[in-house]
Design a protein around this motif. Structure first.
Motif, PDB file in Angstrom:
ATOM      1  N   ASP A   1       1.284  -1.482  -0.156  1.00 19.19           N
ATOM      2  CA  ASP A   1      -0.089   0.074   0.152  1.00 19.19           C
ATOM      3  C   ASP A   1       1.227   1.531  -0.086  1.00 19.19           C
ATOM      4  OD1 ASP A   1      -2.085  -1.744  -0.365  1.00 19.19           O
ATOM      5  OD2 ASP A   1      -2.389  -1.681   2.187  1.00 19.19           O
TER       6      ASP A   1
ATOM      7  N   THR B   1       1.285   4.098  -3.325  1.00 23.24           N
ATOM      8  CA  THR B   1       0.092   5.272  -2.553  1.00 23.24           C
ATOM      9  C   THR B   1       1.927   6.719  -3.028  1.00 23.24           C
ATOM     10  OG1 THR B   1      -0.829   4.688  -0.623  1.00 23.24           O
ATOM     11  CG2 THR B   1      -0.259   7.212  -0.552  1.00 23.24           C
TER      12      THR B   1
ATOM     13  N   GLN C   1       2.703   6.771  -6.665  1.00 28.49           N
ATOM     14  CA  GLN C   1       1.341   8.005  -7.557  1.00 28.49           C
ATOM     15  C   GLN C   1       1.589   9.300  -7.123  1.00 28.49           C
ATOM     16  OE1 GLN C   1      -1.958   6.771  -6.384  1.00 28.49           O
ATOM     17  NE2 GLN C   1      -2.645   4.881  -6.906  1.00 28.49           N
TER      18      GLN C   1
END
Length: 408
Positions: free
Chosen positions: A263, A267, A270
């Motif tokens: 995760d 995150t 991006q």
């Protein structure tokens, strides 16, 4: 005028003795004899007539010519000095807390012979001491207490196996023995029937039971070793269970950690761009240059002048006329050049000067391929072997005139 008569020979006339003097002179020997006899009798009878009751004790009177034991609690001999007739006797009983320790042989439910050590603490009731003396006597512990408690101890131990008796059921055995002893004291009676005096007294009114403690249980050595081995194997199995549980928890932890890393990467990827990375590289380079420690700054070949770890992604492609040497790193070239001493341009030999790339003719593929393994050996020379060879080829052989290609 009063006349004094004096004898002619000069001796005084005889005087008559007094009355008390005549009495003493007459009866003194007899009084002395009587006192000596009385003293002798007192010395002989003193141990039989004087009784000293110690602290915490009580005396039960026994009359030789008066019916034997006096059962009336009010006529008990208290602590201190007491006088009795020489033909009577006083028996002393301890009213303080007493205890005795006894070991009993017993057999468990699985047939193992063992030895149990029991401590009993009790106290006597004062008003019941005459009845206890008449029914049992001073040795009531050996006659009444020890055999009864031993029988109940064997009865209770026979309900458990050797392992329970040795490890887990000691407190339960102790409580059961105490409850059975109290029940037996309530059931048993001390009875006496007589025309003059009769009584029926339960044992619980004579004894006040405080504790029955099982202090030790001894089993055969082979049985004890077997029980210890069984216990050891049990705890080893429990250890393996905890190991398996720990590994499960560790796998769950790693899974959660991997999910978190995934995760995080999704995150962060991006929000990170090429300009952001270039800005962070500039900041790192500035902080490195401002440090007061000794350092070597390695500059990359990127277009932004960033370190090689961030800037080599933008390095230009190699020239068409030369083949890059295998094992040669731009970083080494730059660091070596920066580390070498500065030499003035006018003192540099002609052979060491670099030739512009546009003036060097292309080298044949054979020479280039032959120079490639040799170029991999150098690590400090700023020019490649192909550049030197091209320079020498231009110097020795002048440039040939260009000729037009003949038609086939």
């Amino acid at each position: 005028m009063k006349a004094y008569l004096w004898p002619v020979d000069g001796m005084l006339p005889p005087t008559t003795p007094s009355r008390w003097r005549r009495f003493i002179e007459r009866y003194l020997p007899m009084v002395v004899v009587y006192l000596m006899v009385a003293t002798l009798v007192a010395i002989v009878l003193y141990p039989h007539m004087v009784v000293t009751v110690p602290s915490g004790y009580v005396g039960v009177l026994w009359k030789r010519f008066g019916g034997g034991t006096v059962l009336d609690p009010r006529r008990l001999k208290n602590e201190g000095f007491n006088l009795i007739l020489p033909w009577n006797e006083v028996f002393l009983y301890d009213l303080r807390l007493q205890s005795f320790t006894e070991s009993y042989n017993a057999i468990s439910s699985d047939g193992v012979n063992l030895t149990a050590t029991v401590i009993v603490r009790f106290r006597l009731q004062r008003n019941a001491v005459p009845v206890l003396h008449q029914a049992i006597g001073p040795n009531y512990v050996q006659v009444l207490a020890m055999p009864g408690i031993g029988s109940l101890t064997r009865e209770v131990i026979a309900q458990y196996n050797a392992e329970q008796v040795y490890s887990t059921a000691r407190q339960e055995i102790q409580d059961k023995i105490r409850s059975l002893v109290e029940a037996r004291l309530s059931e048993k009676m001390m009875e006496h029937e007589d025309d003059e005096e009769s009584y029926r007294v339960p044992l619980r009114d004579i004894f006040i039971l405080y504790d029955i403690l099982v202090t030790g249980i001894e089993l055969p050595e082979a049985i004890v070793a077997a029980i210890n081995r069984k216990t050891e194997q049990y705890y080893i199995a429990e250890e393996y269970k905890f190991r398996v549980e720990r590994e499960k928890r560790e796998s769950e932890r790693k899974k959660i950690e991997a999910d978190g890393i995934r995760d995080f990467q999704q995150t962060v990827s991006q929000g990170i761009s090429e300009s952001y990375l270039r800005w962070r590289g500039i900041e790192a380079t500035l902080q490195l240059s401002q440090s007061t420690n000794a350092k070597v700054v390695v500059i990359g070949s990127g277009k932004d002048g960033l370190p090689i770890i961030l800037g080599n992604v933008d390095s230009p492609a190699p020239r068409a006329g030369s083949t890059p040497a295998s094992g040669t790193d731009t970083t080494n070239k730059e660091s070596t050049t920066a580390a070498g001493p500065a030499v003035p341009l006018e003192k540099t030999p002609a052979a060491g000067l670099a030739t512009p790339a546009e003036k060097i003719p292309p080298v044949i593929s054979g020479a280039s391929s032959a120079a490639t393994p040799e170029a991999s050996s150098r690590s400090w020379w700023p020019f490649s072997l192909s550049d030197i060879e091209a320079y020498l080829f231009q110097t020795v052989r002048p440039a040939e005139p260009k000729t037009e290609a003949r038609p086939r």
